[in-house]
Design an enzyme around this catalytic site. Structure first.
Site, PDB file in Angstrom:
ATOM      1  N   CYS A   2       0.870  -1.179   0.000  1.00 22.24           N
ATOM      2  CA  CYS A   2       0.000   0.000   0.000  1.00 22.24           C
ATOM      3  C   CYS A   2       0.905   1.227   0.000  1.00 22.24           C
ATOM      4  O   CYS A   2       2.113   1.124   0.155  1.00 22.24           O
ATOM      5  CB  CYS A   2      -0.867   0.028   1.254  1.00 22.24           C
ATOM      6  SG  CYS A   2      -1.786  -1.489   1.530  1.00 22.24           S
ATOM      7  N   ARG A  27       1.423   1.685  -5.917  1.00 22.54           N
ATOM      8  CA  ARG A  27       1.610   0.720  -4.825  1.00 22.54           C
ATOM      9  C   ARG A  27       0.315  -0.008  -4.498  1.00 22.54           C
ATOM     10  O   ARG A  27       0.291  -0.888  -3.643  1.00 22.54           O
ATOM     11  CB  ARG A  27       2.146   1.435  -3.576  1.00 22.54           C
ATOM     12  CG  ARG A  27       3.473   2.138  -3.757  1.00 22.54           C
ATOM     13  CD  ARG A  27       3.951   2.799  -2.473  1.00 22.54           C
ATOM     14  NE  ARG A  27       4.200   1.800  -1.465  1.00 22.54           N
ATOM     15  CZ  ARG A  27       5.334   1.089  -1.369  1.00 22.54           C
ATOM     16  NH1 ARG A  27       6.291   1.285  -2.261  1.00 22.54           N
ATOM     17  NH2 ARG A  27       5.502   0.189  -0.445  1.00 22.54           N
ATOM     18  N   GLY A 104       1.629  -2.979   5.189  1.00 22.04           N
ATOM     19  CA  GLY A 104       2.340  -4.155   5.697  1.00 22.04           C
ATOM     20  C   GLY A 104       1.335  -5.230   6.102  1.00 22.04           C
ATOM     21  O   GLY A 104       0.176  -5.207   5.692  1.00 22.04           O
ATOM     22  N   LYS A 490      15.008 -13.632 -20.620  1.00 17.71           N
ATOM     23  CA  LYS A 490      15.468 -12.294 -20.201  1.00 17.71           C
ATOM     24  C   LYS A 490      16.438 -11.728 -21.228  1.00 17.71           C
ATOM     25  O   LYS A 490      16.333 -10.586 -21.648  1.00 17.71           O
ATOM     26  CB  LYS A 490      16.109 -12.370 -18.821  1.00 17.71           C
ATOM     27  CG  LYS A 490      15.159 -12.607 -17.693  1.00 17.71           C
ATOM     28  CD  LYS A 490      14.341 -11.399 -17.322  1.00 17.71           C
ATOM     29  CE  LYS A 490      12.928 -11.288 -17.758  1.00 17.71           C
ATOM     30  NZ  LYS A 490      11.959 -12.289 -17.773  1.00 17.71           N
ATOM     31  N   LYS A 608       3.845  -4.912 -21.411  1.00 15.62           N
ATOM     32  CA  LYS A 608       3.899  -5.474 -20.061  1.00 15.62           C
ATOM     33  C   LYS A 608       2.810  -6.529 -19.877  1.00 15.62           C
ATOM     34  O   LYS A 608       3.017  -7.534 -19.236  1.00 15.62           O
ATOM     35  CB  LYS A 608       3.737  -4.383 -19.007  1.00 15.62           C
ATOM     36  CG  LYS A 608       3.849  -4.875 -17.572  1.00 15.62           C
ATOM     37  CD  LYS A 608       5.162  -5.583 -17.315  1.00 15.62           C
ATOM     38  CE  LYS A 608       5.237  -6.225 -15.955  1.00 15.62           C
ATOM     39  NZ  LYS A 608       6.433  -7.106 -15.813  1.00 15.62           N
TER      40      LYS A 608
END
Ligand code: AGP
Length: 613
Positions: A2, A27, A104, A490, A608
């Site tokens: 968050c 976030r 958290g 990658k 993405k």
């Protein structure tokens, strides 16, 4: 993950909070809220409009009374409690005077809540965070000042937090504290700020300070002071910030990819947090599939694309080895069109960082249509895949911006291996002590990844030597094979060089014909059980002129005989090696791409999230 923000002593408190929340939306954004606090009055607004939560909050805040000089704000990425307004932060205590925001996980929230409820506290949300408001309320009720109240409250808390608390009976004060979750403090003349990251307050604060684990900061208009959990004074380290905003959003890194590679220890730690009860039971709060249903699973099928497919391949080894369950892994776009057999007792697991990859969503739909139970492994809360599945397990890697997936991969492997351990517990195919030992090993992986990250310069040196190479084979055995596939992917997607991942034992069945001077063979050589055979594979390619790069453990004394370059990693349980061995391969691909002048965050032709078939 968050985002939190706070300000005290400001003449434009609400704008500061709302602009900060806009910058913190990356976030998490399933809900948002602010609380404004002054003598005797706490005003709160909260919204839960998905990606529009902060915008909706701005509308709601137009009703706010004027004249507040202090407040806190939060944008949520739900872990405990559905993404609904009632679970949005800030949370209030019973009196309505204390307001808290939290980023958290409070691991022991259930027992704290039960004790608080037994003492008469009334809870209004299903979140773990709300316990902090009531703990502070109790300590304040005992006469403690806000800073002391927060300190004593945190003594009883296990888990991760970046928390900020205010109390209308102690106005113009914010008390914040940190453990694992990020927190910075900022100051400007007459104003003090806090935020989850620097970009949220970069255009307002003029000095920035890092808050370390178990440090508590009391902020007022005049500045701040800090103590540790024992109450001893501490000095916060001032940060030198000469970033522009774009650099700040990358946390000071040159690009999102290097930032996200560096975040991998936290991504693994966060994904494992609060997933093992004191009695040893592995638990996924959000997994809405009963133990009986999991116990009755007869076969597992994993469907995924790209990097997520490689994580799924690792899961096959772990589930078969620990839970003794048959596992198939399918490329999502293939699964749909092969008229798959789905027998009773089949559990299909859709693995997706974005939870929006249409191939994986369609494969999961096909599996459900044929009667399978579907579990999603998603890094985005409430993603399409999560919503369409019977249950979900969230990775907690935080937002992954760079097109090349890195921290999501290690978090997916951690979550899938945790699920494998849960299945082994339910099927009793591992003893409780074996599960405990494996979980303990898993919880050490984040520190081992951090060790490998510290060796990044070794990788840069190797990449510099190989910038002219044009053909790469990545080899591995057992779980080293999906690691090799991921390393090849990658390099391909970042440097546009041709690279193939291959089972090392398969080379002699054809590809060995391609080996000649100039070809680079990258070997994942960290599994002791496979080591001898891998050494002979490398001797074969070396004899034909290949340049060999080996990922090998610190104690490997034989590898130098068959490798031109060795990238060292710490010894760990073989099943955990993909999370560690992939790091030098990520760094190698990154260094090669940078050396070739490529855009590491936005590789050509790619996106993405692939939402087209
Ligand atoms: C990996 O670096 C790529 N970005 C790509 O292969 C990606 O893993 C794939 O598109 C799947 O995405 P998902 O995990 O969001 O489903």
């Amino acid at each position: 993950m968050c985002g939190i923000i706070g300000v005290v002593g400001s003449s434009d408190t609400l704008d500061t909070l709302l602009e900060g929340l806009t910058r913190l939306e990356y976030r998490g954004y399933d809900s948002a809220g602010v609380a404004l606090v002054r003598q005797g009055q706490t005003w709160r607004a909260r919204t839960a409009e998905g990606t529009e939560s902060v915008s909706a909050l701005k509308e709601e805040c137009k009703k706010a009374p004027r004249g507040f000089t202090s407040g806190i704000g939060h944008t949520r990425w739900a872990t405990h409690g559905a993404p609904e307004a009632v679970n949005a932060h800030p949370h209030l205590d019973c009196s309505g005077h204390v307001a808290i925001i939290h980023n958290g996980i409070i691991e022991n929230h259930a027992e704290i809540r039960a004790e608080l409820e037994a003492r008469g506290h009334l809870f209004s949300s299903r979140t773990d965070s709300e316990v902090l408001a009531h703990l502070v309320e109790e300590a304040r009720g005992g006469g403690a000042e806000l800073m002391e109240a927060v300190r004593v409250s945190l003594l009883t808390v296990r888990g991760a937090f970046a928390v900020a608390a205010m109390d209308a009976t102690e106005p113009d004060v914010i008390v914040a504290a940190r453990r694992i979750s990020p927190l910075v403090v900022g100051t400007a003349p007459g104003v003090t700020y806090l935020a989850s990251d620097i970009p949220a307050i970069l255009d307002r604060a003029t000095a920035f300070y890092a808050v370390n684990d178990d440090e508590i900061v009391r902020m007022g208009p005049e500045g701040f002071r800090a103590i540790d959990l024992e109450g001893a004074p501490v000095r916060l380290k001032q940060l030198t910030i000469d970033w522009d905003l774009e650099t700040a959003e990358k946390g000071g890194f040159d690009d999102f990819m290097s930032k996200e590679i560096a975040e991998q220890p936290d991504a693994i730690r966060a994904t494992l947090l609060d997933r093992r009860r004191k009695d040893g039971t592995i638990t996924f709060d959000e997994l809405r599939v009963s133990d009986d249903e999991l116990r009755d699973v007869k076969r597992v099928v994993l469907v995924a694309a790209g990097t997520s497919h490689h994580a799924a391949l690792v899961a096959k080894y772990a589930i078969e080895r620990w839970a003794r369950l048959g596992v198939d892994v399918d490329i999502a776009s293939e699964y749909r069109y092969r008229d798959p057999i789905v027998e009773v007792g089949t559990l299909v697991i859709g693995v997706s960082q974005s939870g929006e990859t249409i191939d994986t969503i369609q494969a999961a739909r096909e599996a459900r249509r044929r009667g399978a139970r579907v579990v999603a492994i998603s890094n985005i809360v409430d993603s399409s895949l999560a919503r369409e599945s019977d249950a979900v397990i969230y990775t907690r890697a935080g937002l992954e911006v760079s097109v090349a997936s890195t921290k999501a991969f290690v978090a997916q492997v951690a979550a899938l291996e945790l699920l494998a351990l849960r299945l082994a517990q339910l099927r009793q195919t591992l003893s409780p002590s074996d599960v405990d030992a494996l979980f303990l090993g898993l919880s050490h992986v984040s520190a081992q990844v951090a060790q490998v990250l510290a060796r990044g310069a070794d990788v840069d040196d190797v990449a510099k030597q190989l910038l002219g190479a044009r053909d790469f084979f990545f080899l591995g055995r057992h779980v080293g094979f999906p690691t090799a596939l991921e390393g090849a992917l990658k390099l391909k997607e970042l440097s546009y060089l041709h690279a193939e991942g291959y089972p090392a034992g398969e080379l002699k069945h054809g590809p060995l014909a391609l080996i000649e001077p100039g070809v680079v063979v990258v070997a994942v050589a960290t599994d002791p059980a496979m080591h001898e055979k891998l050494l002979s594979n490398l001797a074969e390619v070396k004899a034909r002129g290949a340049t060999v790069v080996a990922v090998a453990t610190d104690d490997d004394e034989k590898i130098e005989a068959v490798a031109d370059y060795v990238l060292r990693v710490p010894v760990t349980e073989p099943m955990f090696t993909p999370m560690i061995d992939i790091v030098p391969l990520q760094l190698f691909a990154y260094a090669m791409a940078r050396g070739l002048g490529k855009n590491v965050d936005r590789p050509r032709n790619l996106a993405k999230t692939v939402t087209v078939e």
